[in-house]
Write a protein that holds these residues in place. Structure first.
Motif, PDB file in Angstrom:
ATOM      1  N   GLY A  62     -23.860 -73.919  70.235  1.00  0.00           N
ATOM      2  CA  GLY A  62     -23.231 -74.752  71.256  1.00  0.00           C
ATOM      3  C   GLY A  62     -22.545 -75.918  70.554  1.00  0.00           C
ATOM      4  O   GLY A  62     -22.248 -75.861  69.359  1.00  0.00           O
ATOM      5  N   ALA A  63     -22.308 -76.972  71.290  1.00  0.00           N
ATOM      6  CA  ALA A  63     -21.666 -78.151  70.712  1.00  0.00           C
ATOM      7  C   ALA A  63     -22.540 -78.699  69.586  1.00  0.00           C
ATOM      8  O   ALA A  63     -23.726 -78.937  69.765  1.00  0.00           O
ATOM      9  CB  ALA A  63     -21.449 -79.208  71.785  1.00  0.00           C
ATOM     10  N   THR A  64     -21.940 -78.866  68.429  1.00  0.00           N
ATOM     11  CA  THR A  64     -22.650 -79.304  67.228  1.00  0.00           C
ATOM     12  C   THR A  64     -21.987 -80.572  66.702  1.00  0.00           C
ATOM     13  O   THR A  64     -20.760 -80.700  66.732  1.00  0.00           O
ATOM     14  CB  THR A  64     -22.616 -78.190  66.158  1.00  0.00           C
ATOM     15  N   GLU A  65     -22.790 -81.486  66.214  1.00  0.00           N
ATOM     16  CA  GLU A  65     -22.304 -82.783  65.732  1.00  0.00           C
ATOM     17  C   GLU A  65     -21.556 -82.600  64.402  1.00  0.00           C
ATOM     18  O   GLU A  65     -22.153 -82.695  63.330  1.00  0.00           O
ATOM     19  CB  GLU A  65     -23.469 -83.759  65.580  1.00  0.00           C
ATOM     20  N   PHE A  68     -15.431 -81.485  64.384  1.00  0.00           N
ATOM     21  CA  PHE A  68     -14.617 -80.615  65.231  1.00  0.00           C
ATOM     22  C   PHE A  68     -13.964 -81.362  66.388  1.00  0.00           C
ATOM     23  O   PHE A  68     -12.762 -81.251  66.625  1.00  0.00           O
ATOM     24  CB  PHE A  68     -15.465 -79.460  65.779  1.00  0.00           C
ATOM     25  N   PHE A  69     -14.738 -82.117  67.138  1.00  0.00           N
ATOM     26  CA  PHE A  69     -14.219 -82.770  68.338  1.00  0.00           C
ATOM     27  C   PHE A  69     -13.197 -83.845  68.001  1.00  0.00           C
ATOM     28  O   PHE A  69     -12.235 -84.036  68.744  1.00  0.00           O
ATOM     29  CB  PHE A  69     -15.373 -83.319  69.190  1.00  0.00           C
ATOM     30  N   ASP A  70     -13.370 -84.520  66.883  1.00  0.00           N
ATOM     31  CA  ASP A  70     -12.389 -85.500  66.418  1.00  0.00           C
ATOM     32  C   ASP A  70     -11.096 -84.783  66.022  1.00  0.00           C
ATOM     33  O   ASP A  70     -10.011 -85.166  66.440  1.00  0.00           O
ATOM     34  CB  ASP A  70     -12.964 -86.288  65.230  1.00  0.00           C
ATOM     35  N   ARG A  71     -11.218 -83.742  65.230  1.00  0.00           N
ATOM     36  CA  ARG A  71     -10.039 -82.994  64.766  1.00  0.00           C
ATOM     37  C   ARG A  71      -9.292 -82.319  65.913  1.00  0.00           C
ATOM     38  O   ARG A  71      -8.075 -82.179  65.864  1.00  0.00           O
ATOM     39  CB  ARG A  71     -10.450 -81.957  63.734  1.00  0.00           C
ATOM     40  N   ALA A  72     -10.026 -81.903  66.942  1.00  0.00           N
ATOM     41  CA  ALA A  72      -9.404 -81.226  68.083  1.00  0.00           C
ATOM     42  C   ALA A  72      -8.887 -82.219  69.127  1.00  0.00           C
ATOM     43  O   ALA A  72      -8.316 -81.816  70.133  1.00  0.00           O
ATOM     44  CB  ALA A  72     -10.411 -80.277  68.728  1.00  0.00           C
ATOM     45  N   GLY A  73      -9.085 -83.523  68.873  1.00  0.00           N
ATOM     46  CA  GLY A  73      -8.653 -84.534  69.835  1.00  0.00           C
ATOM     47  C   GLY A  73      -9.436 -84.453  71.134  1.00  0.00           C
ATOM     48  O   GLY A  73      -8.896 -84.685  72.212  1.00  0.00           O
ATOM     49  N   THR A  77     -13.471 -85.953  76.023  1.00  0.00           N
ATOM     50  CA  THR A  77     -13.916 -84.943  76.984  1.00  0.00           C
ATOM     51  C   THR A  77     -15.416 -85.082  77.228  1.00  0.00           C
ATOM     52  O   THR A  77     -16.119 -85.745  76.460  1.00  0.00           O
ATOM     53  CB  THR A  77     -13.624 -83.523  76.471  1.00  0.00           C
ATOM     54  N   SER A  78     -15.896 -84.430  78.284  1.00  0.00           N
ATOM     55  CA  SER A  78     -17.329 -84.538  78.580  1.00  0.00           C
ATOM     56  C   SER A  78     -18.168 -83.950  77.444  1.00  0.00           C
ATOM     57  O   SER A  78     -19.177 -84.522  77.046  1.00  0.00           O
ATOM     58  CB  SER A  78     -17.667 -83.853  79.901  1.00  0.00           C
ATOM     59  N   VAL A  79     -17.751 -82.822  76.902  1.00  0.00           N
ATOM     60  CA  VAL A  79     -18.512 -82.228  75.789  1.00  0.00           C
ATOM     61  C   VAL A  79     -18.348 -83.059  74.518  1.00  0.00           C
ATOM     62  O   VAL A  79     -19.268 -83.165  73.719  1.00  0.00           O
ATOM     63  CB  VAL A  79     -18.136 -80.744  75.563  1.00  0.00           C
ATOM     64  N   GLY A  80     -17.199 -83.663  74.344  1.00  0.00           N
ATOM     65  CA  GLY A  80     -16.970 -84.509  73.171  1.00  0.00           C
ATOM     66  C   GLY A  80     -17.839 -85.752  73.172  1.00  0.00           C
ATOM     67  O   GLY A  80     -18.220 -86.263  72.123  1.00  0.00           O
ATOM     68  N   LYS A  83     -24.302 -85.488  73.959  1.00  0.00           N
ATOM     69  CA  LYS A  83     -25.186 -85.303  72.808  1.00  0.00           C
ATOM     70  C   LYS A  83     -25.002 -83.876  72.288  1.00  0.00           C
ATOM     71  O   LYS A  83     -24.902 -82.933  73.062  1.00  0.00           O
ATOM     72  CB  LYS A  83     -26.637 -85.524  73.226  1.00  0.00           C
ATOM     73  N   LYS A  84     -24.938 -83.750  70.972  1.00  0.00           N
ATOM     74  CA  LYS A  84     -24.699 -82.450  70.359  1.00  0.00           C
ATOM     75  C   LYS A  84     -25.843 -82.076  69.430  1.00  0.00           C
ATOM     76  O   LYS A  84     -26.621 -82.921  69.018  1.00  0.00           O
ATOM     77  CB  LYS A  84     -23.377 -82.483  69.589  1.00  0.00           C
ATOM     78  N   ASP A  85     -25.893 -80.802  69.106  1.00  0.00           N
ATOM     79  CA  ASP A  85     -26.936 -80.301  68.214  1.00  0.00           C
ATOM     80  C   ASP A  85     -26.722 -80.786  66.784  1.00  0.00           C
ATOM     81  O   ASP A  85     -25.588 -80.995  66.340  1.00  0.00           O
ATOM     82  CB  ASP A  85     -26.951 -78.770  68.221  1.00  0.00           C
ATOM     83  N   ASP A  86     -27.830 -80.931  66.074  1.00  0.00           N
ATOM     84  CA  ASP A  86     -27.813 -81.327  64.668  1.00  0.00           C
ATOM     85  C   ASP A  86     -27.302 -80.155  63.824  1.00  0.00           C
ATOM     86  O   ASP A  86     -27.831 -79.047  63.938  1.00  0.00           O
ATOM     87  CB  ASP A  86     -29.230 -81.716  64.238  1.00  0.00           C
ATOM     88  N   PRO A  87     -26.280 -80.357  62.984  1.00  0.00           N
ATOM     89  CA  PRO A  87     -25.718 -79.261  62.191  1.00  0.00           C
ATOM     90  C   PRO A  87     -26.729 -78.591  61.263  1.00  0.00           C
ATOM     91  O   PRO A  87     -26.672 -77.375  61.065  1.00  0.00           O
ATOM     92  CB  PRO A  87     -24.577 -79.892  61.396  1.00  0.00           C
ATOM     93  N   ALA A  88     -27.661 -79.338  60.712  1.00  0.00           N
ATOM     94  CA  ALA A  88     -28.668 -78.741  59.821  1.00  0.00           C
ATOM     95  C   ALA A  88     -29.568 -77.783  60.597  1.00  0.00           C
ATOM     96  O   ALA A  88     -29.913 -76.709  60.104  1.00  0.00           O
ATOM     97  CB  ALA A  88     -29.483 -79.844  59.148  1.00  0.00           C
ATOM     98  N   LYS A  89     -29.920 -78.180  61.814  1.00  0.00           N
ATOM     99  CA  LYS A  89     -30.755 -77.284  62.644  1.00  0.00           C
ATOM    100  C   LYS A  89     -29.985 -76.037  63.057  1.00  0.00           C
ATOM    101  O   LYS A  89     -30.540 -74.947  63.104  1.00  0.00           O
ATOM    102  CB  LYS A  89     -31.269 -78.028  63.871  1.00  0.00           C
ATOM    103  N   VAL A  90     -28.703 -76.201  63.362  1.00  0.00           N
ATOM    104  CA  VAL A  90     -27.874 -75.046  63.722  1.00  0.00           C
ATOM    105  C   VAL A  90     -27.778 -74.084  62.537  1.00  0.00           C
ATOM    106  O   VAL A  90     -27.930 -72.880  62.692  1.00  0.00           O
ATOM    107  CB  VAL A  90     -26.467 -75.489  64.173  1.00  0.00           C
ATOM    108  N   ALA A  91     -27.551 -74.618  61.357  1.00  0.00           N
ATOM    109  CA  ALA A  91     -27.431 -73.773  60.174  1.00  0.00           C
ATOM    110  C   ALA A  91     -28.742 -73.050  59.856  1.00  0.00           C
ATOM    111  O   ALA A  91     -28.735 -71.884  59.462  1.00  0.00           O
ATOM    112  CB  ALA A  91     -27.004 -74.630  58.967  1.00  0.00           C
TER     113      ALA A  91
END
Length: 92
Positions: A62-65, A68-73, A77-80, A83-91
């Motif tokens: 899902g949404a991960t910290e 991405f959201f900065d680069r995509a502008g 947005t609400s998802v931007g 709260k987002k998932d920790d990238p280390a936990k996602v990996a």
């Protein structure tokens, strides 16, 4: 993949996204691309189902910290802003 199936051993991890399952207004290219990746991987998985030693996995975070959201502008947005998932936990 062909070589892995021939030797009946191997692992593939494809980075898909849950975004492939939603229309994604204003992100049509990203969501459409992820829809293709998610479905293509599922189709390949079905094609090699007899090969028990080969796994084809789709990582669908899902949404991960990340940046991405900065680069995509999409910071506004609400998802931007959510709260987002920790990238280390996602990996992991």
């Amino acid at each position: 993949l062909k070589d892995m199936v021939a030797r009946d051993a191997g692992k593939i991890l494809v980075t898909g996204s849950i975004a492939g399952y939603i229309p994604g207004a204003f992100n049509a290219v990203y969501n459409g691309t992820k829809a293709f990746i998610d479905n293509f991987t599922e189709a390949l998985r079905n094609e090699i189902k007899e090969s028990k030693g080969v796994t084809l996995t789709t990582l669908m975070p899902g949404a991960t910290e990340t940046e991405f959201f900065d680069r995509a502008g999409m910071e506004d947005t609400s998802v931007g802003q959510a709260k987002k998932d920790d990238p280390a936990k996602v990996a992991k």
